[in-house]
Design an enzyme around this catalytic site. Sequence first.
Site, PDB file in Angstrom:
ATOM      1  N   GLU A 123       0.863  -1.195   0.000  1.00  0.00           N
ATOM      2  CA  GLU A 123       0.000   0.000   0.000  1.00  0.00           C
ATOM      3  C   GLU A 123       0.889   1.231   0.000  1.00  0.00           C
ATOM      4  OE1 GLU A 123      -2.733  -0.176   3.290  1.00  0.00           O
ATOM      5  OE2 GLU A 123      -3.516  -2.128   2.646  1.00  0.00           O
ATOM      6  N   ALA A 161       2.545   1.196   3.227  1.00  0.00           N
ATOM      7  CA  ALA A 161       3.005  -0.114   3.714  1.00  0.00           C
ATOM      8  C   ALA A 161       3.779  -0.840   2.618  1.00  0.00           C
ATOM      9  CB  ALA A 161       1.811  -0.955   4.164  1.00  0.00           C
ATOM     10  N   ARG A 198      34.365  -9.042 -30.330  1.00  0.00           N
ATOM     11  CA  ARG A 198      34.741  -7.634 -30.515  1.00  0.00           C
ATOM     12  C   ARG A 198      36.262  -7.492 -30.493  1.00  0.00           C
ATOM     13  NH1 ARG A 198      33.738  -2.699 -32.591  1.00  0.00           N
ATOM     14  NH2 ARG A 198      34.298  -1.001 -31.183  1.00  0.00           N
ATOM     15  N   GLU A 203       9.435  -7.446  -3.790  1.00  0.00           N
ATOM     16  CA  GLU A 203       9.136  -8.644  -2.969  1.00  0.00           C
ATOM     17  C   GLU A 203      10.040  -8.756  -1.754  1.00  0.00           C
ATOM     18  OE1 GLU A 203       8.320 -12.590  -4.572  1.00  0.00           O
ATOM     19  OE2 GLU A 203       8.024 -11.633  -6.511  1.00  0.00           O
TER      20      GLU A 203
HETATM   21  C1  LIG Z   1       7.780  -3.449 -10.437  1.00  0.00           C
HETATM   22  C2  LIG Z   1       7.244  -3.745  -9.077  1.00  0.00           C
HETATM   23  C3  LIG Z   1       6.401  -4.829  -8.904  1.00  0.00           C
HETATM   24  C4  LIG Z   1       5.828  -5.085  -7.657  1.00  0.00           C
HETATM   25  N1  LIG Z   1       4.887  -6.084  -7.537  1.00  0.00           N
HETATM   26  C5  LIG Z   1       4.179  -6.185  -6.377  1.00  0.00           C
HETATM   27  C6  LIG Z   1       3.056  -7.086  -6.298  1.00  0.00           C
HETATM   28  O1  LIG Z   1       2.737  -7.785  -7.247  1.00  0.00           O
HETATM   29  N2  LIG Z   1       2.352  -7.123  -5.138  1.00  0.00           N
HETATM   30  C7  LIG Z   1       2.666  -6.343  -4.053  1.00  0.00           C
HETATM   31  O2  LIG Z   1       1.982  -6.446  -3.046  1.00  0.00           O
HETATM   32  N3  LIG Z   1       3.739  -5.487  -4.098  1.00  0.00           N
HETATM   33  C8  LIG Z   1       4.486  -5.388  -5.235  1.00  0.00           C
HETATM   34  N4  LIG Z   1       5.536  -4.498  -5.323  1.00  0.00           N
HETATM   35  C9  LIG Z   1       5.910  -3.710  -4.139  1.00  0.00           C
HETATM   36  C10 LIG Z   1       7.248  -4.147  -3.569  1.00  0.00           C
HETATM   37  O3  LIG Z   1       7.134  -5.400  -2.947  1.00  0.00           O
HETATM   38  C11 LIG Z   1       7.746  -3.024  -2.647  1.00  0.00           C
HETATM   39  O4  LIG Z   1       8.261  -2.032  -3.517  1.00  0.00           O
HETATM   40  C12 LIG Z   1       8.792  -3.478  -1.683  1.00  0.00           C
HETATM   41  O5  LIG Z   1       8.212  -4.269  -0.669  1.00  0.00           O
HETATM   42  C13 LIG Z   1       9.518  -2.288  -1.017  1.00  0.00           C
HETATM   43  O6  LIG Z   1       8.601  -1.367  -0.532  1.00  0.00           O
HETATM   44  P1  LIG Z   1       8.754   0.198  -0.916  1.00  0.00           P
HETATM   45  O7  LIG Z   1       8.991   0.306  -2.374  1.00  0.00           O
HETATM   46  O8  LIG Z   1       7.586   0.907  -0.348  1.00  0.00           O
HETATM   47  O9  LIG Z   1      10.088   0.666  -0.210  1.00  0.00           O
HETATM   48  P2  LIG Z   1      10.235   1.159   1.323  1.00  0.00           P
HETATM   49  O10 LIG Z   1       9.651   0.158   2.245  1.00  0.00           O
HETATM   50  O11 LIG Z   1       9.762   2.566   1.420  1.00  0.00           O
HETATM   51  O12 LIG Z   1      11.817   1.131   1.511  1.00  0.00           O
HETATM   52  C14 LIG Z   1      12.645   2.188   1.041  1.00  0.00           C
HETATM   53  C15 LIG Z   1      14.083   1.886   1.450  1.00  0.00           C
HETATM   54  O13 LIG Z   1      14.175   1.835   2.883  1.00  0.00           O
HETATM   55  C16 LIG Z   1      14.753   0.611   3.272  1.00  0.00           C
HETATM   56  N5  LIG Z   1      14.157   0.136   4.538  1.00  0.00           N
HETATM   57  C17 LIG Z   1      12.849   0.062   4.856  1.00  0.00           C
HETATM   58  N6  LIG Z   1      12.684  -0.470   6.071  1.00  0.00           N
HETATM   59  C18 LIG Z   1      13.938  -0.776   6.532  1.00  0.00           C
HETATM   60  C19 LIG Z   1      14.465  -1.356   7.715  1.00  0.00           C
HETATM   61  N7  LIG Z   1      13.664  -1.798   8.701  1.00  0.00           N
HETATM   62  N8  LIG Z   1      15.804  -1.516   7.824  1.00  0.00           N
HETATM   63  C20 LIG Z   1      16.641  -1.114   6.834  1.00  0.00           C
HETATM   64  N9  LIG Z   1      16.203  -0.553   5.679  1.00  0.00           N
HETATM   65  C21 LIG Z   1      14.875  -0.381   5.525  1.00  0.00           C
HETATM   66  C22 LIG Z   1      14.416  -0.366   2.151  1.00  0.00           C
HETATM   67  O14 LIG Z   1      15.300  -1.464   2.153  1.00  0.00           O
HETATM   68  C23 LIG Z   1      14.559   0.528   0.937  1.00  0.00           C
HETATM   69  O15 LIG Z   1      15.920   0.598   0.558  1.00  0.00           O
HETATM   70  C24 LIG Z   1       6.158  -4.260  -6.543  1.00  0.00           C
HETATM   71  C25 LIG Z   1       7.062  -3.185  -6.716  1.00  0.00           C
HETATM   72  C26 LIG Z   1       7.582  -2.916  -7.961  1.00  0.00           C
HETATM   73  C27 LIG Z   1       8.493  -1.732  -8.124  1.00  0.00           C
END
Ligand SMILES: Cc1cc2nc3c(=O)[nH]c(=O)nc-3n(C[C@H](O)[C@H](O)[C@H](O)COP(=O)(O)OP(=O)(O)OC[C@H]3O[C@@H](n4cnc5c(N)ncnc54)[C@H](O)[C@@H]3O)c2cc1C
Length: 380
Positions: free
Chosen positions: A128, A131, A269, A364
């Site tokens: 979300e 989340a 190459r 994921e």
């Molecule tokens: C192309 C694509 C396909 C996807 N497909 C799906 C899908 O099919 N279904 C679904 O439900 N989701 C899906 N997602 C969502 C994906 O699983 C999330 O992007 C992922 O869980 C990370 O969440 P976020 O992008 O909000 O990053 P954030 O949680 O905001 O994290 C940002 C940064 O902070 C770091 N961070 C966060 N918490 C901590 C911690 N406790 N300790 C250290 N570092 C931390 C992270 O490692 C990251 O580097 C998809 C995303 C993309 C881009």
Amino acid sequence: MDFSLTSEQQALLESVDRMMAVHLPPEEVRRRDRAHEPPDHMLRPYADLGLLAIPFPEEYGGLDGPWITVTLAHERLGYHASMAGSLFSTTMGFGGMSILTYGSDAQKKDLLPRLIKGELRFSLALTEPGAGSDAGALITRARRVDGGWVVNGRKTWISGADVADYLVTACRTAEGSEGTAGITMLLIPRQSKGIHMTELEKVGNNCLTSWDIGFDDVFAPEDAVLGEEGRGFRHLMSTLQFSRAGQAANVIGQSQRAVDITVAHAKERVQFGRPIGKFQVVAHRLADMQTRVDQARFVLYHLAWLVDQGRRCRKEAAQAKMVASECLQYVTNHGMQILASAGYALESDMQRLWRDSRLYTFGEGATEIQRDIIAREMGV
Ligand SMILES: Cc1cc2nc3c(=O)[nH]c(=O)nc-3n(C[C@H](O)[C@H](O)[C@H](O)COP(=O)(O)OP(=O)(O)OC[C@H]3O[C@@H](n4cnc5c(N)ncnc54)[C@H](O)[C@@H]3O)c2cc1C
């Protein structure tokens, strides 16, 4: 320890190669990537080859096969195209293995035979806007009403939702619950009234469409509950080894492809009167690239072996996902350097692998979170 493939596994991989040559050859992969056109037509060939049947019990039309065979097939699909591997992942991991692991008998009888025939698609709707890594912060709410549930909320970055038959949706069902407690998985038909979807644009994985989904008073019947009410997060955790193994297999296939493209280029190459692979700096880089792929592959095969033994593998699943996703970034980055302008051209397969690679260290479950899991499993 025996690393040799059985004759059936060898034959299956050769059949995957033949299937890909017919239904998704390299020029079609390039065309679809440019057109952002998912390879939805592949589910039927997967089913015809029995790929979708491998891990499921015979009573549902499955082959009762080991997870290592799923892994090998998945890796080979990823070698041909990430889009082929992703289609397999979402169908098997988010759909099939969730239903098999925590679905009811009725759900298994109804859905698994159709999934195995290539007739059903699933998307996992977990993330979300508020989340991501902290999935337990989800606020999409399912409220009990007569005969079922009414869902309100928003999910984002949901892969393949436009073609999914069902959205495997994580909802908060327990009033006042917080964190990972009180969450229930609902199998919501994607065509349900009140679902609004907007496509998200992105830099890679063009054929894995991504959607922002609004749930506006969406009704889900009582039997939409997948698993036990309030235990959705535990259920999700119980299938992580399958989805993480799936992503690792797809990614290792892509990594091997990147190495093979780079080796071929380094042999062909010629600069300064010799093939660039004869320069030690290039040869050593190629050696490091292949070694990283082999390392990641052995971690993955060990995970698949543990899955087949029914052993605990939370640490190994996190390791496999982490090592594979970092490996792909490493090999595509070096591959781009060795191909130089030939890799930077949009017609090159290397640039696609490089763009696609950026997703896997956070999609994921980010590598930072995988390291946390590994450390916790080590008792730290
Ligand atoms: C192309 C694509 C396909 C996807 N497909 C799906 C899908 O099919 N279904 C679904 O439900 N989701 C899906 N997602 C969502 C994906 O699983 C999330 O992007 C992922 O869980 C990370 O969440 P976020 O992008 O909000 O990053 P954030 O949680 O905001 O994290 C940002 C940064 O902070 C770091 N961070 C966060 N918490 C901590 C911690 N406790 N300790 C250290 N570092 C931390 C992270 O490692 C990251 O580097 C998809 C995303 C993309 C881009």
